[in-house]
Write a protein that holds these residues in place. Structure first.
Motif, PDB file in Angstrom:
ATOM      1  N   MET A   1      -0.133   9.297   0.710  1.00  7.80           N
ATOM      2  CA  MET A   1       0.652  10.394   0.149  1.00  7.80           C
ATOM      3  C   MET A   1      -0.104  11.061  -0.979  1.00  7.80           C
ATOM      4  N   GLY A   2       0.127  12.356  -1.133  1.00  6.89           N
ATOM      5  CA  GLY A   2      -0.471  13.108  -2.225  1.00  6.89           C
ATOM      6  C   GLY A   2       0.491  14.170  -2.714  1.00  6.89           C
ATOM      7  N   GLU A   3       0.174  14.746  -3.875  1.00 10.88           N
ATOM      8  CA  GLU A   3       0.956  15.824  -4.487  1.00 10.88           C
ATOM      9  C   GLU A   3       2.396  15.422  -4.789  1.00 10.88           C
ATOM     10  N   VAL A   4       2.615  14.130  -5.109  1.00  7.03           N
ATOM     11  CA  VAL A   4       3.928  13.640  -5.559  1.00  7.03           C
ATOM     12  C   VAL A   4       3.688  12.708  -6.748  1.00  7.03           C
TER      13      VAL A   4
ATOM     14  N   GLN B   1       7.917   8.612  -7.029  1.00  5.60           N
ATOM     15  CA  GLN B   1       8.352   9.135  -5.730  1.00  5.60           C
ATOM     16  C   GLN B   1       7.592   8.462  -4.599  1.00  5.60           C
ATOM     17  N   ALA B   2       6.281   8.360  -4.765  1.00  4.43           N
ATOM     18  CA  ALA B   2       5.438   7.757  -3.717  1.00  4.43           C
ATOM     19  C   ALA B   2       5.811   6.297  -3.515  1.00  4.43           C
ATOM     20  N   LYS B   3       6.026   5.571  -4.608  1.00  2.00           N
ATOM     21  CA  LYS B   3       6.344   4.145  -4.521  1.00  2.00           C
ATOM     22  C   LYS B   3       7.647   3.920  -3.759  1.00  2.00           C
ATOM     23  N   GLU B   4       8.661   4.729  -4.068  1.00  2.00           N
ATOM     24  CA  GLU B   4       9.961   4.569  -3.417  1.00  2.00           C
ATOM     25  C   GLU B   4       9.901   5.011  -1.951  1.00  2.00           C
ATOM     26  N   ALA B   5       9.226   6.119  -1.671  1.00  2.00           N
ATOM     27  CA  ALA B   5       9.111   6.604  -0.293  1.00  2.00           C
ATOM     28  C   ALA B   5       8.366   5.595   0.576  1.00  2.00           C
TER      29      ALA B   5
END
Length: 139
Positions: free
Chosen positions: A108-111, A115-119
């Motif tokens: 993932m990028g641009e977050v 947010q990335a950890k939870e997604a």
């Protein structure tokens, strides 16, 4: 729901083979800033990959960027119920990606990191392997 399939295959049916050891390729975060790394050796089918992808995109509300680093190339065959032994190998039913320990499956990028950890945590629940959250340059 777009199921991942190879467009063409050299051999329609393949043997199971082995899936042990540690990944020597696809084992670092290359495209984004955060990744989801496998801690087990397992076969992941196209439905599981798609479910994980949907979990990620729903959580980030279609913001940011997502890269899927695995693709189901390997066909899995199955014979119909109540068929006697012999008479050859069954027909291909679905496709799997062979994932080794240390493979970065999603990036993932641009977050933000939260947010990335939870997604990626939500995506890890859709997969049959234990997973670890990794950052670029941390592996």
């Amino acid at each position: 729901m777009a199921i991942l399939l190879p467009s063409r295959v050299a051999h329609r049916k393949v043997r199971k083979g082995k899936n042990n050891g540690i990944a020597t390729r696809c084992n670092t975060v290359a495209f984004g800033e955060f990744g989801l790394m496998s801690l087990d050796n397992e076969r992941i089918n196209s439905r599981q990959i798609e479910a994980a992808r949907q979990a990620i995109t729903r959580y980030i509300k279609r913001g940011g960027k997502v890269w899927i680093r695995i693709f189901p190339h390997t066909p899995v065959t199955k014979k119909p119920l109540d068929v006697k032994m012999g008479s050859g190998k069954g027909e291909p039913q679905f496709y799997v990606a062979k994932v080794k320990t240390g493979t970065v499956m999603f990036e993932m990028g641009e977050v933000t990191e939260e947010q990335a950890k939870e997604a990626l945590r939500l995506a890890s629940h859709k997969l049959p392997v234990r997973c670890k959250f990794v950052r670029k340059g941390d592996q």
